[in-house]
Design a protein around this motif. Structure first.
Motif, PDB file in Angstrom:
ATOM      1  N   ALA A  59      21.364  43.292  17.846  1.00  0.00           N
ATOM      2  CA  ALA A  59      21.788  44.694  17.874  1.00  0.00           C
ATOM      3  C   ALA A  59      20.944  45.504  18.846  1.00  0.00           C
ATOM      4  O   ALA A  59      21.463  46.357  19.573  1.00  0.00           O
ATOM      5  N   GLY A 101      28.166  44.100  23.565  1.00  0.00           N
ATOM      6  CA  GLY A 101      27.622  44.267  22.225  1.00  0.00           C
ATOM      7  C   GLY A 101      28.161  43.224  21.260  1.00  0.00           C
ATOM      8  O   GLY A 101      27.403  42.622  20.490  1.00  0.00           O
ATOM      9  N   LEU A 125      25.918  40.228  19.443  1.00  0.00           N
ATOM     10  CA  LEU A 125      25.871  40.171  17.980  1.00  0.00           C
ATOM     11  C   LEU A 125      26.397  38.831  17.457  1.00  0.00           C
ATOM     12  O   LEU A 125      25.848  38.283  16.496  1.00  0.00           O
ATOM     13  N   ASP A 149      26.856  47.446  16.487  1.00  0.00           N
ATOM     14  CA  ASP A 149      25.414  47.243  16.578  1.00  0.00           C
ATOM     15  C   ASP A 149      24.657  48.427  15.982  1.00  0.00           C
ATOM     16  O   ASP A 149      23.548  48.278  15.460  1.00  0.00           O
TER      17      ASP A 149
END
Length: 348
Positions: free
Chosen positions: A289, A322, A326, A47
């Motif tokens: 992100a 994360g 994403l 990210d």
């Protein structure tokens, strides 16, 4: 595909050479640990590549090359080696030379000293990343929203001057109040330092970045300010990975190799996203992100509070969150792009 592969060819070669070198010098177990550390760094920092790509667009090609090459020294050796070394020395009340001796020859003692400094490191990095998240969404000029029901309200709230800073300070006060006894003042100071550096670096980058019509000297200054901001953002992402790496191994050499190779790979992805203008097609990827950044910042701050009961946030959790965010943003971006193409409309 060939066009994209040329960006990661060199870091993949470096990763292969590095793993082979560790295999020959330290054996199969050390090579496996290095590979795990490399994967940890990539999962935690992907990210970061998305966010950095947007800032990197402001830089000239020479500055981009500096960020990819010499700029790598700062997060790898400055954050992963020298930074913890200084914090260990301060937290343990020992000299820098003694901390270096412990890092190189007494890894168990160095790990123990790093655990003492961990809450301050988490407070600094957590507040820096939290404010990055808040400043992105508390923006009244923001018109493109991924999670419409939430982001539209946050954007309207951005009309209140410095609301995101006030909210971040409230979070920091709550975290410091819930922190382990005797550490509240140090955690409050570390968190405030993270906030100040984030505000200062962002403000400088925005100020100089707005001088696009000015003389070449000012344009160069804008690139320099953006480069400084990139390094600070990169450093904040590296803090969590550095601490998490010690849960895998206490061998500092393996940590530097594994995380360093991972950082090199992320740098190349950053340049690829910037030069190929991928974010203009994958319009929600930047949103995903920043949600990942906010989650990482909150998890780091949660780690400060959990230390009161001897608990910690597992490193895999922040990486997993994360990656999931994403992937969701990527999927929605691709669906939006297909809809636009079917309707004969240009990308948003």
């Amino acid at each position: 595909m060939t066009r994209y592969l040329r960006y990661v060819r060199f870091p993949l070669l470096c990763c292969g050479v590095g793993l082979v070198a560790v295999l020959i010098a330290r054996g199969l177990e050390a090579a496996w640990v290095t590979l795990v550390l490399l994967a940890l760094e990539i999962s935690l920092s992907f990210d970061n590549a998305v966010v950095n790509a947007r800032v990197l667009e402001r830089l000239t090609p020479p500055q981009q090359r500096f960020f990819l090459t010499w700029g790598l020294v700062i997060p790898v050796f400055g954050v992963r080696f020298l930074g913890p070394l200084v914090l260990v020395a301060l937290a343990g009340g020992i000299g820098l030379g003694e901390a270096f001796e412990a890092a190189m020859h007494h890894p168990e003692r160095y790990h123990q000293l790093l655990e003492v400094a961990e809450p301050r490191i988490l407070a600094f990095g957590g507040m820096f990343l939290l404010l990055v998240f808040l400043r992105y969404f508390f923006d009244e000029a923001k018109t493109l929203h991924w999670v419409q029901v939430l982001e539209s309200r946050l954007s309207r709230a951005g009309r209140v001057e410095s609301l995101e800073v006030a909210l971040a300070v409230v979070v920091l006060l709550a975290v410091s109040a819930a922190a382990p006894a005797g550490q509240q003042a140090a955690i409050l100071f570390s968190g405030l330092l993270g906030l100040v550096l984030q505000i200062l670096s962002t403000s400088l980058a925005e100020f100089f970045g707005g001088e696009e019509e000015a003389a070449g000297r000012m344009a160069a200054s804008g690139g320099l300010a953006s480069l400084v901001y990139l390094e600070l953002l990169d450093a904040s992402f590296s803090l969590d990975g550095t601490i998490g790496a010690f849960a895998i191994t206490n061998q500092l050499v393996l940590i530097l190799i594994g995380l360093g190779l991972g950082a090199l790979f992320i740098r190349s992805l950053t340049v690829m996203l910037s030069r190929e203008r991928a974010l203009e097609q994958l319009i929600y990827l930047e949103h995903g992100a920043h949600y990942a950044i906010g989650a990482l910042g909150l998890l780091m701050l949660a780690g400060v509070v959990l230390a009161r009961w001897g608990q910690h946030v597992p490193e895999w959790l922040s990486g997993l969150i994360g990656v999931v965010l994403l992937l969701l943003a990527l999927g929605d971006s691709l669906r939006h792009s297909r809809r636009q193409g079917a309707a004969g409309l240009p990308p948003a």
